[in-house]
Write a protein that holds these residues in place. Sequence first.
Motif, PDB file in Angstrom:
ATOM      1  N   MET A   1      50.670  -2.770  50.290  1.00  0.00           N
ATOM      2  CA  MET A   1      52.032  -2.361  50.618  1.00  0.00           C
ATOM      3  C   MET A   1      52.314  -0.966  50.027  1.00  0.00           C
ATOM      4  O   MET A   1      52.017  -0.721  48.878  1.00  0.00           O
ATOM      5  N   ILE A   2      52.884  -0.099  50.805  1.00  0.00           N
ATOM      6  CA  ILE A   2      53.177   1.244  50.299  1.00  0.00           C
ATOM      7  C   ILE A   2      54.689   1.379  50.124  1.00  0.00           C
ATOM      8  O   ILE A   2      55.452   1.074  51.035  1.00  0.00           O
ATOM      9  N   GLU A   3      55.098   1.816  48.960  1.00  0.00           N
ATOM     10  CA  GLU A   3      56.529   2.067  48.787  1.00  0.00           C
ATOM     11  C   GLU A   3      56.771   3.543  49.079  1.00  0.00           C
ATOM     12  O   GLU A   3      56.209   4.421  48.415  1.00  0.00           O
ATOM     13  N   TRP A  31      49.749   5.194  41.331  1.00  0.00           N
ATOM     14  CA  TRP A  31      50.734   4.128  41.606  1.00  0.00           C
ATOM     15  C   TRP A  31      51.818   4.721  42.515  1.00  0.00           C
ATOM     16  O   TRP A  31      52.124   4.144  43.555  1.00  0.00           O
ATOM     17  N   TYR A  32      52.396   5.834  42.103  1.00  0.00           N
ATOM     18  CA  TYR A  32      53.374   6.556  42.932  1.00  0.00           C
ATOM     19  C   TYR A  32      52.882   7.985  43.101  1.00  0.00           C
ATOM     20  O   TYR A  32      53.211   8.867  42.298  1.00  0.00           O
ATOM     21  N   LYS A  33      52.089   8.184  44.132  1.00  0.00           N
ATOM     22  CA  LYS A  33      51.471   9.506  44.307  1.00  0.00           C
ATOM     23  C   LYS A  33      52.520  10.617  44.413  1.00  0.00           C
ATOM     24  O   LYS A  33      52.347  11.699  43.850  1.00  0.00           O
ATOM     25  N   ASP A  34      53.617  10.334  45.130  1.00  0.00           N
ATOM     26  CA  ASP A  34      54.582  11.422  45.362  1.00  0.00           C
ATOM     27  C   ASP A  34      55.235  11.922  44.072  1.00  0.00           C
ATOM     28  O   ASP A  34      55.594  13.086  43.975  1.00  0.00           O
ATOM     29  N   ILE A  35      55.342  11.053  43.068  1.00  0.00           N
ATOM     30  CA  ILE A  35      55.906  11.536  41.797  1.00  0.00           C
ATOM     31  C   ILE A  35      54.803  12.137  40.936  1.00  0.00           C
ATOM     32  O   ILE A  35      54.958  13.221  40.371  1.00  0.00           O
ATOM     33  N   GLU A  36      53.695  11.428  40.840  1.00  0.00           N
ATOM     34  CA  GLU A  36      52.653  11.846  39.894  1.00  0.00           C
ATOM     35  C   GLU A  36      52.014  13.182  40.279  1.00  0.00           C
ATOM     36  O   GLU A  36      51.505  13.897  39.420  1.00  0.00           O
ATOM     37  N   THR A  37      52.035  13.506  41.563  1.00  0.00           N
ATOM     38  CA  THR A  37      51.443  14.782  41.986  1.00  0.00           C
ATOM     39  C   THR A  37      52.523  15.745  42.503  1.00  0.00           C
ATOM     40  O   THR A  37      52.227  16.690  43.224  1.00  0.00           O
ATOM     41  N   ALA A  38      53.759  15.479  42.118  1.00  0.00           N
ATOM     42  CA  ALA A  38      54.855  16.387  42.517  1.00  0.00           C
ATOM     43  C   ALA A  38      54.652  17.753  41.854  1.00  0.00           C
ATOM     44  O   ALA A  38      53.835  17.890  40.935  1.00  0.00           O
ATOM     45  N   SER A  39      55.399  18.744  42.304  1.00  0.00           N
ATOM     46  CA  SER A  39      55.346  20.037  41.609  1.00  0.00           C
ATOM     47  C   SER A  39      56.167  19.912  40.321  1.00  0.00           C
ATOM     48  O   SER A  39      56.978  18.990  40.177  1.00  0.00           O
TER      49      SER A  39
END
Length: 467
Positions: A1-3, A31-39
Amino acid sequence: MIETSVKNKLLHQWPPKYDKEYIPDLNEKYWYKDIETASREELDEIILFKVQKVMEHAYNHSPFYQRKWNKIGLHPHDIKSLKDFEQVPITTKADIRQDLEENPPFGSNVCVPYSEVHRIHGTSGTTGKPTVFSFGKDDWERIAHQHARIMWSFGMRPSDLVFIASPLSLYIGSWGALIGAERLGAKTFPFGAGQTGQTEKAVSWLKEVKPTVFYGTPSYSLYLAEKAKEQGVDPKEFGFRIMFFSGEPGAGVRSTKRRIEKTYGCICIDSGTMAEATPWMSNTECEHRTGVHLWLDVVYTEVVDKDTKQRVPYGGEGVPVYTPLERTSQPVIRFWSGDLTTWTDEPCPCGRVYPRLPKGIYGRIDDMITVRGVNVYASLVENIVRSIDGLGEEFRLVVTRENIMDEVTVQCETLGTRADGELEVQISRDLKRETGVNFKIKLLPLGTLERTQFKAKRVIDNRDFRS
Ligand code: 8LE
């Protein structure tokens, strides 16, 4: 499942509500790619939003923070940037202790009604009045979630079985590891530590049950290995894939990390802030082990100068100051750790945006010994002692004052494989090279120094400052 779009949600909702069932795809690195690899700019936007919200919450619900901020005319609305936040006063352990004395038994900083308190914990310290922690249920669940997310980053997966080898009582370390592992969907084995005979029992349990992950203190893992060897068991037979640690320096000390990895055939992960700053795993290494990452959207960590209390630039040395960003039940804002570290924002191969403490936390201001003007930490000596062949793991630093000169004796244990004279020369030379200070060396037979099943105290200061 992707959040999807957690980042977006974190900018609009506080306290955040996470999907309780979510775990990433098994071969997903983040776990949360969009946060962990954010700018860094995007990360700072999330941090600022959360900082403002947690301050507002504290101001509205905590008499402790109302008093503290009203006294200087500070209102959360004044904080319009992370730069502004740097001027918010620091909170110390002494402030919290005083509040507990004046407002027993829980203090005036519990921001949820008593009926909503879910867990009580405390400090395990032996001096002074213990600090009491009150956690609401939602906070407890968010702590579990963030710990699971961070454990994911060093490779823990639901198929793992996690052996918890630290005291399961007041100490929040064990419980934080337990609930995080449970939230991740792993199996757990809360074994505990500290009781007479428990380590011998651990050896036989480990041989049978074969957990894949270990949690405890670095000192304890080395003690456990010693006990295993005494029973003719090679610690590698336990089959730990990952060993993660908190509570004291060690897992971030290069030679200790190497010793643990070699002894057990595992990867050794450093972790941990402080009980007050729970979720305490917000400082944790990823699988690449390049120093602990600061998971800044979980706990906002600043490193500040120990005297001026101003933020130090990356590359500089200072004291971590912690602000957990999702705590509603007992928020602490800019909590002073008294620890020493250096930080960097150089990238890590894992690709996460979080800065790092490349050497972990290597000392405490109050445990630092100044010998003839040079600052010496136990962990610096540890790094040398544990890199020398022929020495055991245990050591002590004994400080004495003769006339007006400080003397430090390093006591360490020999394995009996090398001549004492030769060892003494090497220890003294390596210590002098690293610190510029001459130490006295005292070699002892293996097993002389007391072992600990929890956090070790390796500095013994016998100086009498009254004379
Ligand atoms: C170097 C983080 C936790 C729950 O395991 C813990 O030990 O919290 P506690 O009991 O409040 O003690 C916090 C202190 O332990 C820190 O201020 C620091 O001096 C030390 N400490 C904890 N983890 C580490 C550490 N020192 N490296 C660590 N990884």
